[in-house]
Design a protein around this motif. Structure first.
Motif, PDB file in Angstrom:
ATOM      1  N   GLU A  16       0.755  -1.202  -0.050  1.00  0.00           N
ATOM      2  CA  GLU A  16       0.062   0.001   0.040  1.00  0.00           C
ATOM      3  C   GLU A  16       0.799   1.432   0.035  1.00  0.00           C
ATOM      4  O   GLU A  16       0.577   2.123   0.608  1.00  0.00           O
ATOM      5  N   ASP A  17       1.937   1.238  -0.731  1.00  0.00           N
ATOM      6  CA  ASP A  17       3.051   2.152  -0.430  1.00  0.00           C
ATOM      7  C   ASP A  17       2.793   3.061  -2.092  1.00  0.00           C
ATOM      8  O   ASP A  17       2.965   2.180  -3.103  1.00  0.00           O
ATOM      9  N   VAL A  18       2.451   4.095  -2.165  1.00  0.00           N
ATOM     10  CA  VAL A  18       2.074   5.087  -3.443  1.00  0.00           C
ATOM     11  C   VAL A  18       3.546   4.908  -4.386  1.00  0.00           C
ATOM     12  O   VAL A  18       3.258   4.597  -5.486  1.00  0.00           O
ATOM     13  N   GLN A  19       4.403   5.163  -3.839  1.00  0.00           N
ATOM     14  CA  GLN A  19       6.000   5.135  -4.721  1.00  0.00           C
ATOM     15  C   GLN A  19       6.095   3.646  -5.457  1.00  0.00           C
ATOM     16  O   GLN A  19       6.339   3.642  -6.487  1.00  0.00           O
ATOM     17  N   ALA A  20       5.806   2.813  -4.419  1.00  0.00           N
ATOM     18  CA  ALA A  20       6.157   1.272  -5.067  1.00  0.00           C
ATOM     19  C   ALA A  20       5.155   0.743  -5.953  1.00  0.00           C
ATOM     20  O   ALA A  20       5.424   0.236  -6.892  1.00  0.00           O
ATOM     21  N   THR A  21       3.879   1.159  -5.546  1.00  0.00           N
ATOM     22  CA  THR A  21       2.598   1.215  -6.555  1.00  0.00           C
ATOM     23  C   THR A  21       2.976   1.485  -7.979  1.00  0.00           C
ATOM     24  O   THR A  21       2.830   1.107  -8.912  1.00  0.00           O
ATOM     25  N   ALA A  22       3.200   2.737  -8.079  1.00  0.00           N
ATOM     26  CA  ALA A  22       3.496   3.707  -9.332  1.00  0.00           C
ATOM     27  C   ALA A  22       4.578   3.033 -10.159  1.00  0.00           C
ATOM     28  O   ALA A  22       4.275   2.954 -11.027  1.00  0.00           O
ATOM     29  N   LEU A  23       5.914   2.731  -9.393  1.00  0.00           N
ATOM     30  CA  LEU A  23       6.962   2.404 -10.199  1.00  0.00           C
ATOM     31  C   LEU A  23       6.530   0.702 -10.614  1.00  0.00           C
ATOM     32  O   LEU A  23       6.836   0.469 -11.722  1.00  0.00           O
ATOM     33  N   ALA A  24       5.737   0.212  -9.794  1.00  0.00           N
ATOM     34  CA  ALA A  24       5.497  -1.189 -10.358  1.00  0.00           C
ATOM     35  C   ALA A  24       4.424  -1.061 -11.578  1.00  0.00           C
ATOM     36  O   ALA A  24       4.728  -2.034 -12.356  1.00  0.00           O
ATOM     37  N   ILE A  25       3.640  -0.287 -11.444  1.00  0.00           N
ATOM     38  CA  ILE A  25       2.722   0.097 -12.701  1.00  0.00           C
ATOM     39  C   ILE A  25       3.342   0.447 -13.900  1.00  0.00           C
ATOM     40  O   ILE A  25       3.324   0.180 -14.986  1.00  0.00           O
ATOM     41  N   LEU A  26       4.452   1.471 -13.511  1.00  0.00           N
ATOM     42  CA  LEU A  26       5.083   1.810 -14.828  1.00  0.00           C
ATOM     43  C   LEU A  26       6.075   0.783 -15.427  1.00  0.00           C
ATOM     44  O   LEU A  26       5.815   0.445 -16.738  1.00  0.00           O
TER      45      LEU A  26
END
Lengths: 436, 165
Positions: A322-332
């Motif tokens: 539930e970390d925004v940074q990890a989620t964004a980079l994973a999605i990238l």
């Protein structure tokens, strides 16, 4: 029917449809519409719910821009600028490659990239044949530039149109948040292309003189139409940048522009001529893409209503804690790799409601912004990974093959995949630096 | 013969049909081009047999100069960029290669299966209507299963100019 059945049924229909789209045995619009019909016939959605799932803002924006481009291209302005730019660099092979790539990137950002590459490919093949240089570096560079340019704006690439419409983002939001990353990626890509091919490109003076002898004005087939088209395009782009203050949705702007240009193009003509003109103009719209979108929107809405996307989002959030940074980079990274291998449109259509459902866990819709930019950059730039990664790639490859300069899948991937991964690395650093 | 019979006779196409050869399975485009030049026609019917006579049951379509020359004769980008080409262009080589390649291809590569026959008694007005409908400059003529020849717009004009203004 209980919800659990809808869950599996919707998943089954979607996976089946997705596999059929990937197999490319049957036209993707037919498959998407069949999948959408199954969602309704088998009770996952009612017809009313299905219609609610269709994003008419995306469809309006796409169709409006298609009509504008369809009329504008008749004037020959794209070929004019391409030849003009080749002459501006005195027909130097590297200069032409650079100019045509920049031209492709800019036009892909402002129009649609498929049309842009379709107009630039003939000029490129003619020039490379005259200069007796390989067409591959030029076409490869233009493909990359079209996907990078398309990533830069709201209207440049269908994934951005979908994201912008679903999240309520404006033209300037993309310009401020995504365009800088796209510009950096373009610069680095052009540097790499220079090192691989550009510095070795040579042509003797006689061949360069042939390019200089082209009269670009001959490409302009209708000056009056050109003036009208440029006027409307300027108005539309101006309205996009001021959409927020004007309180207008992108679809309204594009459709109004299309209607105005059709009016200017037909005013004073006979009723019969008007009918023929308007018919030809509508024929040029990519109805396959538009109906593909309609089918996809309905199918994805079926998945959403059946709770599939919510549970997928929970899985992603579980892995990213539930970390925004990890989620964004994973999605990238995920969206880049998936988009390199399959059509990015169904992928993005699926990801949008899934990401939306993450809002609560990630602290609200505002916190989701880096995730949206990651999806946009990943999906658009990912298309450069392989020849099947984006429609523009396939269009250029098809055209080049018919011209006797085929672009082979593995040759493209040999250069495209590393350059795409490098681009995603730049986007990764950019997102990290800009938003975290 | 009455005036009505005379008009009737005049309005049908039987007297302006031009007999032509038929191209056969396995013929090359070069043979097809030669036959078109010799007979001054733009298209010929295609027979699925490799040689000999051919009734309409064995005529599976036609080949036209337009379809055979069309986009296979010169690179697609030259067609798209036609308005800016100039006479000093050097990329003729590619075009010559394409033409050489085209001449050796089997003629069936360019087969159009939408063939339509009219009979020699067909009236001119129907022939004109059919040519307009199919956006064509010719129609093939057959009678009782036998190919009779071709009727073209030029032949129609030739017949028309015999009339007074």
């Amino acid at each position: 029917m209980p919800l659990i059945d809808h869950y599996y049924l919707a998943t089954f229909i979607f996976v089946l449809t997705y596999l059929a789209i990937i197999s490319e045995k049957i036209n993707r619009a037919i498959i998407a519409l069949l999948g959408a019909s199954l969602m309704i016939i088998l009770g996952v959605l009612t017809q009313q719910m299905a219609l609610e799932g269709v994003d008419f803002n995306t469809l309006g924006l796409l169709t409006g821009m298609m009509v504008i481009v369809s009329i504008t291209k008749r004037s020959g302005v794209f070929q004019y600028i391409a030849i003009w730019s080749a002459k501006k660099v005195k027909a130097s092979p590297w200069g032409i490659l650079l100019m045509l790539s920049l031209f492709t990137a800019i036009f892909s950002a402002l129009l649609d990239n498929v049309t842009t590459v379709l107009l630039i490919a003939p000029v490129t093949l003619l020039i490379t044949a005259e200069l007796r240089v390989s067409a591959f570096p030029y076409l490869f560079s233009e493909i990359l530039a079209s996907n990078i340019g398309g990533a830069a704006t709201l209207i440049g690439d269908p994934p951005n149109i979908m994201i912008g419409s679903a999240v309520g983002l404006h033209f300037n939001d993309f310009l401020v948040n995504v365009a800088p990353a796209a510009a950096m990626v373009l610069v680095v890509n052009m540097l790499v292309i220079y090192l691989i091919w550009g510095r070795k490109l040579e042509a003797d003076d006689k061949r360069r003189e042939h390019i200089m002898a082209f009269k670009e004005k001959n490409a302009l087939t209708d000056i009056l139409l050109l003036k009208k088209s440029l006027l409307v395009l300027t108005m539309v782009l101006g309205a996009f940048t001021m959409a927020h203050s004007l309180g207008l949705e992108p679809a309204t702007i594009a459709m109004s522009g299309a209607a105005l240009l059709m009016l200017l193009d037909n005013i004073g003509k006979s009723s019969e001529q008007q009918t023929t003109n308007v018919e030809n103009c509508f024929k040029d719209a990519e109805w396959i893409t538009i109906f593909f979108f309609v089918g996809l929107f309905i199918m994805v809405h079926g998945l959403e209503k059946a709770g599939v996307l919510e549970s997928l989002a929970e899985q992603v959030l579980h892995y990213t804690r539930e970390d925004v940074q990890a989620t964004a980079l994973a999605i990238l990274w995920i969206s880049a790799i998936v988009s390199a291998l399959v059509d990015n449109i169904p992928f993005v259509a699926t990801m949008i409601p899934m990401i939306k459902s993450m809002a609560v866990s990630l602290g609200g819709a505002e916190n989701l912004m880096p995730v949206w930019w990651a999806l946009s950059l990943g999906a658009c730039l990912g298309g450069n990974g392989s020849l099947i990664g984006a429609s523009a790639n396939l269009i250029v490859a098809g055209y080049a093959e018919r011209a006797g300069s085929p672009i082979h899948f593995l040759t493209f991937m040999r250069y495209g995949m590393p350059m795409m991964l490098m681009s995603i690395m730049i986007a990764h650093v950019y997102l990290y630096w800009r938003f975290f | 013969m009455s005036e009505a019979e005379d008009d009737n006779k005049f309005s049908s196409i039987y007297d302006v049909i031009m007999p032509t050869p038929i191209i056969h399975q396995g013929d090359t485009v070069k043979t097809f081009f030669s036959l078109c030049v010799e007979n001054q026609v733009l298209a010929l019917p295609f027979c699925t047999r490799q040689s000999g006579d051919c009734d309409t049951h064995h005529i599976s379509g036609f080949v036209s100069l337009k379809s055979a020359m069309g986009k296979d004769c010169i690179p697609n980008y030259m067609i798209d960029m036609a308005t800016i080409l100039h006479d000093d262009l050097d990329c003729k080589e590619q075009t010559l290669d394409k033409i050489k390649n085209l001449l050796c291809k089997p003629v069936e590569t360019y087969l159009d299966e939408n063939i339509f026959f009219v009979s020699p008694e067909t009236k001119m007005v129907r022939v004109i209507a059919l040519m307009e409908k199919f956006n064509s400059s010719w129609l093939f003529v057959a009678e009782e299963g036998q190919y009779k020849g071709i009727i073209t717009r030029q032949l129609m004009a030739q017949k028309m100019i015999k009339m007074d203004c």
